[in-house]
Design an enzyme around this catalytic site. Structure first.
Site, PDB file in Angstrom:
ATOM      1  N   LEU C  68       0.640  -1.124   0.082  1.00  0.00           N
ATOM      2  CA  LEU C  68       0.003  -0.018  -0.084  1.00  0.00           C
ATOM      3  C   LEU C  68       0.960   1.343   0.028  1.00  0.00           C
ATOM      4  O   LEU C  68       0.266   2.254  -0.210  1.00  0.00           O
ATOM      5  CB  LEU C  68      -1.003  -0.038   1.315  1.00  0.00           C
ATOM      6  CG  LEU C  68      -2.066  -1.072   1.092  1.00  0.00           C
ATOM      7  CD1 LEU C  68      -3.007  -1.041   2.133  1.00  0.00           C
ATOM      8  CD2 LEU C  68      -2.698  -1.083  -0.455  1.00  0.00           C
ATOM      9  N   ARG C  69       2.040   1.168   0.211  1.00  0.00           N
ATOM     10  CA  ARG C  69       3.041   2.338   0.056  1.00  0.00           C
ATOM     11  C   ARG C  69       2.937   3.449   0.847  1.00  0.00           C
ATOM     12  O   ARG C  69       3.861   4.160   1.091  1.00  0.00           O
ATOM     13  CB  ARG C  69       2.878   2.819  -1.517  1.00  0.00           C
ATOM     14  CG  ARG C  69       2.946   2.006  -2.367  1.00  0.00           C
ATOM     15  CD  ARG C  69       4.379   1.093  -2.654  1.00  0.00           C
ATOM     16  NE  ARG C  69       4.431   0.200  -4.012  1.00  0.00           N
ATOM     17  CZ  ARG C  69       5.044  -0.547  -4.175  1.00  0.00           C
ATOM     18  NH1 ARG C  69       5.888  -0.969  -3.019  1.00  0.00           N
ATOM     19  NH2 ARG C  69       5.118  -1.300  -5.182  1.00  0.00           N
ATOM     20  N   ASN C  99       7.248  -3.143   3.356  1.00  0.00           N
ATOM     21  CA  ASN C  99       8.448  -2.376   2.913  1.00  0.00           C
ATOM     22  C   ASN C  99       7.804  -1.105   2.326  1.00  0.00           C
ATOM     23  O   ASN C  99       7.996  -0.640   1.230  1.00  0.00           O
ATOM     24  CB  ASN C  99       8.749  -3.223   1.486  1.00  0.00           C
ATOM     25  CG  ASN C  99       7.779  -3.406   0.441  1.00  0.00           C
ATOM     26  OD1 ASN C  99       6.559  -3.272   0.718  1.00  0.00           O
ATOM     27  ND2 ASN C  99       8.178  -3.614  -0.681  1.00  0.00           N
ATOM     28  N   ASP C 156       8.964  -9.427   2.597  1.00  0.00           N
ATOM     29  CA  ASP C 156       8.557  -9.494   1.252  1.00  0.00           C
ATOM     30  C   ASP C 156       9.495  -8.263   0.489  1.00  0.00           C
ATOM     31  O   ASP C 156       9.265  -7.266   0.647  1.00  0.00           O
ATOM     32  CB  ASP C 156       7.056  -9.427   0.931  1.00  0.00           C
ATOM     33  CG  ASP C 156       6.803  -9.554  -0.769  1.00  0.00           C
ATOM     34  OD1 ASP C 156       6.955 -10.490  -1.207  1.00  0.00           O
ATOM     35  OD2 ASP C 156       6.262  -8.686  -1.199  1.00  0.00           O
ATOM     36  N   HIS C 183       9.186 -14.605   0.913  1.00  0.00           N
ATOM     37  CA  HIS C 183       9.624 -14.373  -0.460  1.00  0.00           C
ATOM     38  C   HIS C 183      10.953 -15.013  -0.615  1.00  0.00           C
ATOM     39  O   HIS C 183      11.990 -14.746   0.140  1.00  0.00           O
ATOM     40  CB  HIS C 183       9.751 -12.825  -0.479  1.00  0.00           C
ATOM     41  CG  HIS C 183      10.335 -12.120  -1.723  1.00  0.00           C
ATOM     42  ND1 HIS C 183       9.696 -11.445  -2.612  1.00  0.00           N
ATOM     43  CD2 HIS C 183      11.769 -12.535  -2.417  1.00  0.00           C
ATOM     44  CE1 HIS C 183      10.387 -11.037  -3.750  1.00  0.00           C
ATOM     45  NE2 HIS C 183      11.614 -11.770  -3.473  1.00  0.00           N
ATOM     46  N   HIS C 236       3.976 -15.777  -3.540  1.00  0.00           N
ATOM     47  CA  HIS C 236       4.126 -15.662  -5.053  1.00  0.00           C
ATOM     48  C   HIS C 236       4.985 -16.801  -5.915  1.00  0.00           C
ATOM     49  O   HIS C 236       5.888 -16.545  -6.284  1.00  0.00           O
ATOM     50  CB  HIS C 236       4.650 -14.438  -5.546  1.00  0.00           C
ATOM     51  CG  HIS C 236       5.662 -13.734  -4.962  1.00  0.00           C
ATOM     52  ND1 HIS C 236       6.781 -14.252  -4.612  1.00  0.00           N
ATOM     53  CD2 HIS C 236       5.934 -12.662  -4.514  1.00  0.00           C
ATOM     54  CE1 HIS C 236       7.698 -13.544  -4.049  1.00  0.00           C
ATOM     55  NE2 HIS C 236       6.938 -12.378  -3.642  1.00  0.00           N
ATOM     56  N   ASP C 326      -0.133  -9.660  -4.811  1.00  0.00           N
ATOM     57  CA  ASP C 326       1.011  -8.982  -5.035  1.00  0.00           C
ATOM     58  C   ASP C 326       1.146  -7.567  -5.560  1.00  0.00           C
ATOM     59  O   ASP C 326       1.896  -6.833  -6.128  1.00  0.00           O
ATOM     60  CB  ASP C 326       2.288  -9.721  -5.678  1.00  0.00           C
ATOM     61  CG  ASP C 326       3.421  -9.088  -5.331  1.00  0.00           C
ATOM     62  OD1 ASP C 326       3.606  -8.082  -4.375  1.00  0.00           O
ATOM     63  OD2 ASP C 326       4.766  -9.822  -5.818  1.00  0.00           O
TER      64      ASP C 326
END
Lengths: 186, 309, 445
Positions: C68-69, C99, C156, C183, C236, C326
């Site tokens: 979502l930044r 992240n 991730d 990840h 993923h 993702d």
């Protein structure tokens, strides 16, 4: 193949006589010239220049140099050309400096091809003079250019199609004028 | 028929007809280099921008001479003098250049696809002068032009390409162009510099050792080894590489007796090729350079001399 | 009184709910944000009645893998814009990766995310980092983060290269019954790769990322979980080899779960040069770049066609438990660069459901399986016992889908701030027309 409604201006025999006359005129006019050369404009101009070279060799015993000129790079309509240009090889296997050059082409029309050809020639050296020989002069000039040697004069409108066919590339010799109505709707 | 593209981005998607058209046109342009006055007016008033994000004196000079002999105005923009170094994006740079209305942009870039990115963005014709390890079409075409001076470009001919295939745009462009013409291509590289699966996707024969690739080959193309790759665990040492993969006189004897030897330059003498071979009678390396100008004139002419107004 | 005020009756819709193993015409009575009753021809008095004849009702989708930044990269996406994209795509809960900037490796950031999410239309579940600063050196304060609201742990975007640290993270997280979302990537083999090491990398000279880079790390992660007898979730999956590792581990009884993204289920390496998909595109909406389109760049990369087939099979048989997007938003100018310079990642929240439905249309999944992979399984992995199904007593999180609605993916119409989808121009069938979270309509098209 020739079309039904085209007008035949001259056929093989006639064309031979015309070229013989032009050859004689070239020799007569350039009597005493040390460096006389023929340069044909691709494609049919080259065929005609070869024939002139042969006639002059056989009839007058003179051996003239022969050059081949592709004017594509000198055209003034490159950026407007709808077709994609095909470049062929220019070959001038002799020095042009001080030479008298007879440019040879099949049809003289707007004069733009000859203008381009003179530009091209001059890039190869500084001829003493340039003369022009054409098989057909169809008029409708757009530049102040005239021929020194003319086979036949065929007054034609810009809509008419004047075609020169020569045995070397077309299988037979023939000059035709097709009026506009004949190929309308093409 | 002929060549009717807006851009020349690679040889991968060129047809055999297009390749032969380019080569035939280039053949006609060779003559201009022999004239006392080496200039024709074909592209007078056209602007050719050489946009080089990677230094390359040779390729840039070759394009510049080609453009100038066609009477185009050639402008060189290199990464070191442009705003590229100031953090401007490629797109910004290209938009700025586009605003100056060039007709042809010649692009060299270290990353794959840079020329394609530019070509999709602007109306000017784009010539890819090398994008990363992807393509360098004019190099491959000038190589073909050089081969055609000595050999017939047709099935039955065997070309051996030896060196760092994985990172070579010259190799890729040559592989696509040669295989399109039905020519047999053998490639040979250290296993660390050979892309996996190349055999299937490119229709080439992968040889483990250079001797195998050279056996009876008509054309030998040596690739430049990037000496800095040593640091990336791809080969143990220059000495080791030269010993196993370098082209020397003895190895060349395996090729057919009138084989020609090519190299896109600049050479690492004594590494991928010995001076004896590079300067020997089989070498056509300098012909490649002069053919480069003719070939690039043909490309610029065919792209710039067409009516797209 | 209060019950009446917030009651909603959904009549005549086709309910597809894997949790109750239901697929048929049911009325659903929602009261006070929860499912009260599910039955045929319910005769109750509701504050509002919606007739859903011809429409489908599905449990709200749960995405356990989005970016979502916010905080830090609000120009790419915010918690609010991401949540709006989520509900537009039928997602009612989304778990957001750590992240951000600063990284969600401490309770203050977790609380900030939850605070921002209070006005968001979807339920936002923070995932905390595994290691401080995602540096792979020191464990985060897991207890503190769980108390603050973290639902899972993940670095991730990066692997946890130190096996000892990964071991301790798995051990410690098991104390809280919180999953580790791994990840998996061997950094040395990944190197400077940008696309799958395969036919396109070989042909186009783009640096390749071998499947092996992922598989080696999946193997390591599974071995640790097996040895420690703890659960682990693999993010993923992209390769056939990865699928085989997970399948074999499950067969041995290892508590491993795995996810696959819609883009890995639909696209292969050829999307980089767009060979395979150009013809399928709608003429009116075309991607800005057809060749070396940076919206085909993500990590793990799009792999070979055989990998796509293996992923689909694994999804059907349950080796892959979850479809996760993702969702990785980037600003347009960040992607409008040379392929090698572009950031990894594509968005997926607004296309995932229609693509999952396409898997059903193409015969790879049954509808119930699809619902299980989109809702039931992710809820179970995250330990969310109040959602994932529409059984009585569960949260009234659901979506209403028009299964016949055909539409063309046009990023200009996205709720997300970002436009970086690889599916621009695709024609899809089936669209979310309403999304309901806790009994409240939060999205309506």
């Amino acid at each position: 193949m020739p079309q039904m409604n085209e007008n035949r201006v001259c056929e093989s025999q006639e064309m031979g006589r015309i070229l013989a006359r032009i050859a004689a005129e070239i020799v007569a006019r350039n009597k005493g010239c040390q460096k006389l050369a023929l340069v044909g404009i691709l494609t049919r101009g080259v065929c005609l220049a070869r024939r002139l070279q042969e006639i002059i060799r056989e009839t007058f015993g003179q051996e003239l140099s022969l050059g081949v000129l592709d004017i594509t790079l000198y055209r003034d309509d490159l950026s407007r050309a709808t077709h994609h240009p095909v470049l062929r090889k220019t070959e001038i296997p002799f020095s042009l400096d001080g030479a008298t050059v007879v440019l040879v082409d099949d049809v003289l029309y707007t004069g733009r091809t000859v203008r381009a050809a003179m530009d091209g020639l001059i890039d190869f050296g500084r001829p003493q003079s340039i003369q022009l020989a054409v098989l057909v002069d169809r008029g409708c000039r757009e530049l102040p250019i005239s021929a020194d040697y003319i086979g036949v004069e065929v007054p034609a409108s810009p809509q008419d199609r004047v075609m020169v066919r020569v045995a070397e590339s077309d299988g037979f010799d023939l000059v035709t004028v097709t009026p506009r109505s004949a190929f309308q709707g093409e | 028929m002929g060549f009717r593209r807006k851009d020349l981005l690679g040889t991968r998607d060129l047809s055999a007809v297009e390749i032969r058209t380019l080569l035939e046109s280039a053949e006609s342009f060779k003559e201009i280099a022999e004239r006392p006055l080496k200039k024709v007016p074909a592209l007078r008033g056209k602007t050719v921008v050489n946009l080089f994000f990677e230094p390359s004196t040779r390729t840039r000079t070759s394009f510049e001479i080609a453009a100038k002999r066609l009477s185009a105005d050639a402008v060189n923009i290199s990464a070191s003098t442009s705003s590229v170094v100031k953090g401007e994006s490629l797109v910004d740079t290209v938009d700025n250049i586009q605003a100056m209305a060039p007709d042809i942009i010649v692009v060299r870039h270290k990353f794959v696809g840079a020329a394609h990115l530019i070509a999709e963005r602007i109306g000017a014709s784009v010539v890819n002068a090398g994008d990363g390890a992807n393509e360098h079409p004019t190099q491959a075409l000038l190589d073909l032009l050089t081969i055609s001076e000595h050999k017939k470009l047709e099935p039955g001919l065997t070309v051996a390409i030896i060196g760092d295939i994985a990172h070579s745009r010259v190799a890729r462009s040559n592989i696509w162009a040669l295989t399109t013409l039905g020519i047999t291509v053998r490639v040979c590289a250290p296993p660390t510099m050979l892309p996996r699966g190349l055999e299937e996707i490119a229709g080439v024969r992968v040889c483990r050792r250079p001797e195998e690739a050279l056996e009876g080959a008509d054309v030998v193309m040596m690739l430049r080894i990037q000496l800095e790759r040593q640091d990336r665990l791809l080969f143990p040492s220059v000495r080791d590489y030269a010993r196993i993969f370098g082209l020397n006189r003895q190895r060349l004897e395996l090729a057919c007796p009138d084989a020609i030897v090519m190299h896109p330059g600049p050479m690492n003498r004594g590494v991928e090729i010995t001076s004896e071979v590079a300067d020997g009678k089989h070498s056509v390396i300098l012909n490649q350079v002069s053919n480069g100008v003719a070939l690039r004139m043909a490309v610029l002419f065919l792209l710039g001399g067409q009516g797209r107004e | 009184m209060s019950e009446k005020k917030s009651s909603l009756l959904l009549k005549n819709g086709r309910l597809i709910d894997a949790g109750q193993n239901l697929d048929g015409k049911f009325d659903i009575f929602l009261v006070d944000g929860k499912v009260k009753e599910v039955a045929s021809d319910l005769d109750v008095v509701a504050d509002q009645v919606i007739d859903l004849d011809g429409l489908w009702v599905l449990p709200g989708a749960i995405d356990l893998h989005v970016h979502l930044r916010e905080p830090g990269y609000e120009y790419k996406e915010t918690i609010l814009s991401g949540a709006e994209a989520a509900v537009a795509g039928g997602f009612t809960s989304i778990a957001c990766m750590a992240n951000t900037y600063p990284i969600n490796d401490n309770a203050a950031v977790t609380r900030f995310i939850l605070e921002q999410a209070r006005s968001a239309p979807a339920k936002v579940l923070p995932i905390a980092a595994i290691s401080k600063g995602m540096q792979g050196e020191v464990l985060v304060e897991m207890g503190d983060l769980v108390e603050a609201g973290a639902v899972a742990f993940s670095d991730d975007g990066k692997t946890v290269p130190n096996s000892k640290l990964l071991r301790h993270a798995l051990e410690y997280a098991s104390l809280f019954d919180k999953p580790l979302l791994c990840h998996c990537q061997d950094d040395a083999l990944f190197a400077d790769g940008v696309i799958h090491e395969g036919m396109i990398s070989a042909g186009h000279g783009l640096a390749g990322i071998p499947s092996l880079a992922e598989e080696i790390d999946i193997a390591r992660t599974i071995m640790l979980a097996e040895y420690l007898k703890v659960s682990v979730h693999i993010c993923h999956l992209s390769s056939r080899g990865g699928v085989e590792l997970v399948r074999a581990a499950k067969a041995r009884g290892v508590r491993v779960t795995a996810e696959a993204t819609p883009h890995h289920l639909f696209l292969d390496e050829r999307a980089v040069v767009d060979l395979a998909y150009r013809e399928a595109l709608d003429e009116t909406v075309k991607p800005s770049m057809l060749c070396y389109n940076t919206n085909s760049k993500m990590s793990p990369p799009l792999r070979a066609a055989e990998d796509v087939a293996a992923l689909r099979q694994a999804l059907a048989e349950g080796t892959i438990d979850v479809v996760a997007t993702d969702h990785a938003p980037h600003e347009a100018t960040e992607k409008a660069v040379e392929y090698s310079l572009a950031p990894f990642g594509v968005i997926g929240l607004e296309t995932a459901l229609a693509l999952a439905l396409r898997l059903v249309q193409e015969g790879d999944l049954t509808l119930l399986q699809m619902v299980a992979r989109m809702s039931l399984a992710p809820a179970a992995i995250l330990g969310l016992d109040d959602r994932g199904t529409l059984a009585p007593g569960m949260a009234a999180d659901l979506m209403i889908v028009d299964p016949e609605r055909e539409w063309v993916v046009d990023p200009a119409k996205f709720q997300s701030k970002a436009r970086n989808t690889p599916f621009t121009g695709w024609r899809l069938k089936g669209r979310v027309i309403k999304t309901i979270v806790d009994g409240r309509v939060v999205f309506s098209s």
